[in-house]
Design a protein around this motif. Structure first.
Motif, PDB file in Angstrom:
ATOM      1  N   THR A   1       0.812  -1.219   0.000  1.00 27.46           N
ATOM      2  CA  THR A   1       0.000   0.000   0.000  1.00 27.46           C
ATOM      3  C   THR A   1       0.850   1.276   0.000  1.00 27.46           C
ATOM      4  O   THR A   1       0.617   2.167  -0.822  1.00 27.46           O
ATOM      5  N   PRO A   2       1.859   1.409   0.884  1.00 28.75           N
ATOM      6  CA  PRO A   2       2.701   2.609   0.817  1.00 28.75           C
ATOM      7  C   PRO A   2       3.441   2.739  -0.516  1.00 28.75           C
ATOM      8  O   PRO A   2       3.636   3.843  -1.014  1.00 28.75           O
ATOM      9  N   GLU A   3       3.843   1.616  -1.089  1.00 26.52           N
ATOM     10  CA  GLU A   3       4.527   1.663  -2.385  1.00 26.52           C
ATOM     11  C   GLU A   3       3.571   2.134  -3.470  1.00 26.52           C
ATOM     12  O   GLU A   3       3.963   2.860  -4.406  1.00 26.52           O
ATOM     13  N   HIS A   4       2.299   1.764  -3.358  1.00 26.06           N
ATOM     14  CA  HIS A   4       1.291   2.257  -4.305  1.00 26.06           C
ATOM     15  C   HIS A   4       1.138   3.769  -4.175  1.00 26.06           C
ATOM     16  O   HIS A   4       0.971   4.473  -5.180  1.00 26.06           O
ATOM     17  N   ASP A   5       1.212   4.282  -2.945  1.00 26.92           N
ATOM     18  CA  ASP A   5       1.133   5.728  -2.737  1.00 26.92           C
ATOM     19  C   ASP A   5       2.301   6.435  -3.422  1.00 26.92           C
ATOM     20  O   ASP A   5       2.131   7.511  -4.011  1.00 26.92           O
ATOM     21  N   ILE A   6       3.494   5.847  -3.349  1.00 30.17           N
ATOM     22  CA  ILE A   6       4.662   6.426  -4.026  1.00 30.17           C
ATOM     23  C   ILE A   6       4.459   6.397  -5.535  1.00 30.17           C
ATOM     24  O   ILE A   6       4.802   7.348  -6.250  1.00 30.17           O
ATOM     25  N   ARG A   7       3.880   5.325  -6.018  1.00 29.47           N
ATOM     26  CA  ARG A   7       3.591   5.200  -7.452  1.00 29.47           C
ATOM     27  C   ARG A   7       2.669   6.324  -7.912  1.00 29.47           C
ATOM     28  O   ARG A   7       2.910   6.970  -8.942  1.00 29.47           O
ATOM     29  N   LEU A   8       1.613   6.584  -7.130  1.00 28.96           N
ATOM     30  CA  LEU A   8       0.668   7.647  -7.486  1.00 28.96           C
ATOM     31  C   LEU A   8       1.335   9.023  -7.407  1.00 28.96           C
ATOM     32  O   LEU A   8       1.085   9.893  -8.247  1.00 28.96           O
ATOM     33  N   MET A   9       2.168   9.218  -6.379  1.00 31.25           N
ATOM     34  CA  MET A   9       2.866  10.500  -6.228  1.00 31.25           C
ATOM     35  C   MET A   9       3.766  10.779  -7.429  1.00 31.25           C
ATOM     36  O   MET A   9       3.782  11.887  -7.970  1.00 31.25           O
ATOM     37  N   MET A  10       4.518   9.792  -7.851  1.00 26.44           N
ATOM     38  CA  MET A  10       5.417   9.977  -8.994  1.00 26.44           C
ATOM     39  C   MET A  10       4.630  10.257 -10.276  1.00 26.44           C
ATOM     40  O   MET A  10       5.021  11.115 -11.079  1.00 26.44           O
ATOM     41  N   ALA A  11       3.515   9.550 -10.446  1.00 26.24           N
ATOM     42  CA  ALA A  11       2.696   9.768 -11.644  1.00 26.24           C
ATOM     43  C   ALA A  11       2.095  11.169 -11.668  1.00 26.24           C
ATOM     44  O   ALA A  11       1.949  11.786 -12.729  1.00 26.24           O
ATOM     45  N   LYS A  12       1.776  11.688 -10.497  1.00 24.06           N
ATOM     46  CA  LYS A  12       1.142  13.011 -10.409  1.00 24.06           C
ATOM     47  C   LYS A  12       2.155  14.140 -10.482  1.00 24.06           C
ATOM     48  O   LYS A  12       1.954  15.122 -11.211  1.00 24.06           O
ATOM     49  N   GLU A  13       3.261  14.015  -9.740  1.00 26.33           N
ATOM     50  CA  GLU A  13       4.194  15.136  -9.602  1.00 26.33           C
ATOM     51  C   GLU A  13       5.407  15.054 -10.518  1.00 26.33           C
ATOM     52  O   GLU A  13       6.041  16.073 -10.795  1.00 26.33           O
ATOM     53  N   HIS A  14       5.745  13.831 -10.987  1.00 27.86           N
ATOM     54  CA  HIS A  14       6.939  13.677 -11.820  1.00 27.86           C
ATOM     55  C   HIS A  14       6.650  12.714 -12.971  1.00 27.86           C
ATOM     56  O   HIS A  14       7.394  11.753 -13.196  1.00 27.86           O
ATOM     57  N   ALA A  15       5.595  13.001 -13.683  1.00 23.25           N
ATOM     58  CA  ALA A  15       5.158  12.103 -14.754  1.00 23.25           C
ATOM     59  C   ALA A  15       6.184  11.999 -15.876  1.00 23.25           C
ATOM     60  O   ALA A  15       6.191  11.025 -16.640  1.00 23.25           O
ATOM     61  N   ASP A  16       7.051  12.993 -15.997  1.00 23.27           N
ATOM     62  CA  ASP A  16       8.033  12.993 -17.077  1.00 23.27           C
ATOM     63  C   ASP A  16       9.273  12.149 -16.758  1.00 23.27           C
ATOM     64  O   ASP A  16      10.127  11.957 -17.624  1.00 23.27           O
ATOM     65  N   ILE A  17       9.362  11.644 -15.521  1.00 23.06           N
ATOM     66  CA  ILE A  17      10.516  10.820 -15.143  1.00 23.06           C
ATOM     67  C   ILE A  17      10.124   9.344 -15.199  1.00 23.06           C
ATOM     68  O   ILE A  17       9.200   8.925 -14.497  1.00 23.06           O
ATOM     69  N   PRO A  18      10.787   8.541 -16.022  1.00 28.35           N
ATOM     70  CA  PRO A  18      10.480   7.101 -16.038  1.00 28.35           C
ATOM     71  C   PRO A  18      10.763   6.509 -14.658  1.00 28.35           C
ATOM     72  O   PRO A  18      11.898   6.534 -14.180  1.00 28.35           O
ATOM     73  N   ALA A  19       9.732   6.008 -14.020  1.00 28.70           N
ATOM     74  CA  ALA A  19       9.883   5.469 -12.661  1.00 28.70           C
ATOM     75  C   ALA A  19       9.112   4.165 -12.548  1.00 28.70           C
ATOM     76  O   ALA A  19       7.921   4.110 -12.847  1.00 28.70           O
ATOM     77  N   GLU A  20       9.805   3.127 -12.112  1.00 28.21           N
ATOM     78  CA  GLU A  20       9.164   1.824 -11.926  1.00 28.21           C
ATOM     79  C   GLU A  20       9.091   1.516 -10.438  1.00 28.21           C
ATOM     80  O   GLU A  20      10.086   1.643  -9.721  1.00 28.21           O
ATOM     81  N   THR A  21       7.919   1.134  -9.967  1.00 24.25           N
ATOM     82  CA  THR A  21       7.737   0.787  -8.555  1.00 24.25           C
ATOM     83  C   THR A  21       7.562  -0.726  -8.449  1.00 24.25           C
ATOM     84  O   THR A  21       6.648  -1.295  -9.048  1.00 24.25           O
ATOM     85  N   ILE A  22       8.446  -1.347  -7.673  1.00 25.25           N
ATOM     86  CA  ILE A  22       8.473  -2.799  -7.548  1.00 25.25           C
ATOM     87  C   ILE A  22       8.119  -3.192  -6.121  1.00 25.25           C
ATOM     88  O   ILE A  22       8.667  -2.641  -5.161  1.00 25.25           O
ATOM     89  N   VAL A  23       7.193  -4.141  -5.983  1.00 29.87           N
ATOM     90  CA  VAL A  23       6.863  -4.691  -4.669  1.00 29.87           C
ATOM     91  C   VAL A  23       7.559  -6.040  -4.541  1.00 29.87           C
ATOM     92  O   VAL A  23       7.174  -7.020  -5.185  1.00 29.87           O
ATOM     93  N   THR A  24       8.602  -6.073  -3.724  1.00 21.92           N
ATOM     94  CA  THR A  24       9.348  -7.313  -3.510  1.00 21.92           C
ATOM     95  C   THR A  24      10.269  -7.121  -2.321  1.00 21.92           C
ATOM     96  O   THR A  24      10.442  -6.012  -1.818  1.00 21.92           O
ATOM     97  N   SER A  25      10.883  -8.206  -1.878  1.00 18.66           N
ATOM     98  CA  SER A  25      11.829  -8.149  -0.766  1.00 18.66           C
ATOM     99  C   SER A  25      13.253  -8.061  -1.301  1.00 18.66           C
ATOM    100  O   SER A  25      13.598  -8.724  -2.292  1.00 18.66           O
ATOM    101  N   ILE A  26      14.075  -7.259  -0.635  1.00 21.52           N
ATOM    102  CA  ILE A  26      15.475  -7.148  -1.042  1.00 21.52           C
ATOM    103  C   ILE A  26      16.233  -8.445  -0.768  1.00 21.52           C
ATOM    104  O   ILE A  26      17.348  -8.627  -1.266  1.00 21.52           O
ATOM    105  N   CYS A  27      15.640  -9.347  -0.002  1.00 19.41           N
ATOM    106  CA  CYS A  27      16.278 -10.634   0.297  1.00 19.41           C
ATOM    107  C   CYS A  27      16.056 -11.661  -0.809  1.00 19.41           C
ATOM    108  O   CYS A  27      16.642 -12.752  -0.780  1.00 19.41           O
ATOM    109  N   ASN A  28      15.220 -11.330  -1.787  1.00 24.59           N
ATOM    110  CA  ASN A  28      14.952 -12.218  -2.920  1.00 24.59           C
ATOM    111  C   ASN A  28      16.080 -12.010  -3.937  1.00 24.59           C
ATOM    112  O   ASN A  28      16.008 -11.159  -4.810  1.00 24.59           O
TER     113      ASN A  28
END
Length: 650
Positions: free
Chosen positions: A338-365
């Motif tokens: 859920t917080p990562e989804h909020d970051i996704r929405l923020m980037m789409a709204k405020e920085h739509a011109d920057i290619p940004a990929e939001t990944i939901v996963t563990s750094i231990c994978n």
């Protein structure tokens, strides 16, 4: 009264009084002043007899007056907002018109019929324009007063302003022009005693001294507005804050967004200021932190940036700040959906011109991380992902090792494998002389990335290679204000429920820093570091948590909220350290950032120890895990914890 309210309501609409109405009113003022001066000299009968010739002269010279009004823009402003500058323009326009008419008056009289032209003398003309100027000033002042009176809100707060310089005056002008009226100026508070007992903008200036509480109560002052220039000084004046809080006076400051865009005297006067009532975070004593963002931007602009823990308190702020520098692309990783989804929405709204990929996963994978690094090939890696809650990790040491240590090792190794220019790890002051599992896990992370950086440099030197290597930088700081799960949001919620406010110990102290300030320092340290450093931040003055709780209760206005002391939690210290007692520091490019001189570790030895620790952690035997952690970090001494028995064995 209703009729008058409707009348004033119509009159003071922005479109109700166009500029030509002001022009006509000013022309009529000069016309009436001409008759008045003539009447003073020659009385009523002569004035009546020469009515037409006086009118003729007035109309003859009126174009000159209108031209001067035009030159000085006396009718282009909004009269209800008239200021000293507007009154000065009126005076200049009338002075110019008077001089021109005095020069032209006698030559014109020679060529006009005497029955049409009234021979006024120079003293008459001078008096006409003196009276006209006074009347025009009076009209504007009267309109402004009527506007202020008829549009004032009975709910407006009686207000003092802290600061008497240009910024304080600009703030005073701003609140006087606000509609609806929120604040009514009743005085100024001067930080300097020499300024007291003066008057400014028609109100008194009071000194900052112990009698101020009596003055505030006697004048029923409800609010104090802090001038932007005096914000740092006010924040460090605990005595004044206590006076204001004790008298129930509300405190307002310019919002942080306004501060970021420089709250200058000009935009304060033009209504660009937004004031908010302060929270306890605004009052904590600390120095303003300035960061060389231009040099940071030179490093990050056009680069590929990977951020782990991108949905957390620190990670999300790093995302926002990095995005301002227009990187080529951003890869944002977090396991909290859920917080990562909020970051996704923020980037789409405020920085739509920057290619940004939001990944939901563990750094231990490890497999997933390898694929992400292989595809993205980051230039910079900001590693903010970590389990941080002390009591939780005290009960789950295996998870602390799995996420914090193994996760960090995987991200660090991937950074080397795929040629990242720099790896910046977010550490904590709890890693210094750790007393809990969480702090020790972060210290092990520090040891690993430092030893890896050292190995890479030694290999490069031995091979005499010019190939760029990944530089590993660690940043270490304390608590950040308002982060998820921190003490301030907890206290705020407890106060809202009527208490009690729970404090672990009456003597516990902590360092605090604003999240944006901490992240700016992270970016500067990360981009300017050469690798291998542990950068420690000057966190300012420590704050006693019990005092913080008392202040929050007072600021909230809540009554009968008690403070309950619950005892130190497992692994908790009375105070945090930023440096080990054996460590020294070296200065850096920023006065708030220093480099810790720490012990060096051999990379192969560290890898062997961490391999053993990870293997033990997978057995989920808490005592064995912590025992191994203490072997790796001998200064780890458990406090108020079941693991204290392990310290007694050595």
């Amino acid at each position: 009264m209703k009729f008058l309210d409707r009348l004033f309501g119509w009159y003071f609409k922005r479109s109700s009084l166009p500029y030509w109405c002001i022009l006509i009113l000013d022309c009529l003022t000069i016309y009436a002043s001409t008759f008045f001066v003539y009447w003073i000299w020659f009385r009523g009968s002569q004035t009546q007899l020469h009515f037409y010739s006086i009118t003729y002269v007035s109309l003859l010279y009126m174009p000159i007056c209108i031209l001067c009004f035009r030159i000085f823009h006396t009718y282009s402003g909004i009269v209800r907002y008239s200021s000293f500058v507007d009154l000065t323009r009126v005076a200049y326009a009338n002075l110019l018109a008077m001089v021109v008419i005095l020069i032209a008056h006698y030559p014109v009289g020679w060529y006009l019929p005497s029955d049409l032209f009234e021979p006024l003398y120079g003293r008459h003309i001078i008096l006409i324009f003196l009276i006209s100027t006074a009347v025009m000033w009076g009209e504007r002042v009267l309109i402004k007063i009527l506007y202020d009176v008829t549009t004032s809100d009975s709910r407006a707060l009686r207000t003092f302003i802290y600061g008497v310089g240009d910024s304080g005056v600009a703030l005073a002008k701003n609140i006087r022009s606000q509609r609806p009226t929120r604040f009514v100026l009743r005085g100024f508070i001067s930080p300097e005693s020499k300024d007291s007992h003066h008057r400014l903008m028609g109100v008194k200036v009071f000194g900052n001294n112990p009698t101020l509480a009596t003055i505030l109560s006697g004048m029923d002052v409800e609010a104090v507005l802090v001038s932007p220039v005096q914000k740092a000084r006010f924040r460090n004046d605990q005595a004044l804050q206590d006076i204001l809080i004790g008298t129930g006076t509300k405190i307002f400051m310019v919002e942080e967004k306004m501060q970021d865009t420089e709250a200058t005297d000009t935009n304060l006067s033009n209504g660009a200021v937004a004031l908010k009532e302060v929270s306890v975070e605004d009052l904590l004593p600390r120095d303003e932190i300035e960061v060389d963002l231009e040099s940071v931007g030179e490093e990050l602009t056009g680069k590929r940036i990977l951020i782990t823990g991108s949905a957390g308190s620190i990670g999300s702020e790093i995302v926002r700040q990095v995005a301002k520098f227009r990187p080529a692309a951003m890869m944002l990783i977090d396991q909290a959906e859920t917080p990562e989804h909020d970051i996704r929405l923020m980037m789409a709204k405020e920085h739509a011109d920057i290619p940004a990929e939001t990944i939901v996963t563990s750094i231990c994978n490890e497999g997933r991380m390898d694929k992400i690094f292989s595809d993205f090939r980051p230039d910079y890696v900001f590693h903010a992902a970590a389990y941080k809650h002390v009591p939780m990790m005290e009960d789950n040491p295996g998870e602390a090792i799995h996420n914090n240590v193994l996760g960090t090792r995987i991200i660090a190794d991937m950074s080397v494998k795929y040629g990242a220019k720099k790896f910046v790890m977010i550490s904590t002051d709890k890693a210094v002389n750790p007393t809990n599992v969480m702090g020790c896990s972060k210290r092990i992370c520090e040891i690993y990335v430092q030893s890896l950086d050292r190995k890479l440099k030694m290999d490069k030197w031995e091979k005499k290679s010019d190939t760029p290597i990944t530089q590993f930088v660690t940043t270490r700081f304390g608590n950040v204000l308002g982060s998820n799960g921190s003490v301030i949001p907890l206290f705020r919620e407890q106060i809202k429920k009527g208490g009690p406010v729970t404090v672990t110990d009456p003597n516990i102290i902590r360092f605090f820093m604003l999240i944006p300030e901490a992240c700016k320092l992270v970016l500067e340290a990360g981009t300017k570091g050469n690798g291998g450093e542990i950068f420690v931040f000057d966190m300012g003055k420590p704050v006693k948590i019990a005092d913080l709780a008392k202040r929050m209760i007072s600021l909230s206005g809540a009554k009968n909220v008690e403070i309950k002391y619950t005892g130190l939690r497992a692994g908790e210290k009375l105070y945090e350290e930023v440096l080990n007692e054996l460590e020294g520091t070296k200065p850096t490019f920023h006065q708030k950032i220093r480099i810790a001189s720490t012990r060096e570790y051999d990379y192969d030895d560290v890898c062997h120890e961490i391999d053993d620790l990870i293997h033990i952690s997978q057995q989920y035997d808490d005592m064995e895990i912590v025992k191994k952690m203490k072997e790796i970090v001998p200064e780890f001494k458990s406090n108020n914890s079941k693991y204290e028995v392990l310290d007694k064995e050595h």
